[in-house]
Design a protein around this motif. Sequence first.
Motif: not given
Length: 81
Positions: A63, A21, A53-54, A13-14, A57-58, A9, A17-18
Motif C-alpha cells: 500500500c 475491491g 485500487d483495493l 488484509e490482502r 494493492t491487495g 499488508i 482488499r481483493v
Amino acid sequence: MSNRWSINITPAERVARVAIGSLAAIAGVFLLGSAASTLVVVLELLLVLAGLDLVVTGALGHCPLYGRLGHVPASLKGRTS
C-alpha cells in the motif's frame, strides 16, 4: 537499490482488499448501466476506481499510503520481503 516494493499488508488484509475491491468494482460497473445523471456516473466511476485500487494493492501486497506513512503491521515487522 531494489525496485521491488516491500510487502506492508498482512495476508488477511490482502485477501479482504481483493474481495471488497472486486465487489466494489463489479457493483460500480453494474450500477453504471442505470446511471441517470452526470453526477451519478462520476460517483460510480469513482467506486469502480476505488475498487480496482483495493484489488491492485491487495494483489501486490504493498500500500503506497502505508509506505509513505511508514506503517508496517506488527505481524510483518522484522520480515525482509
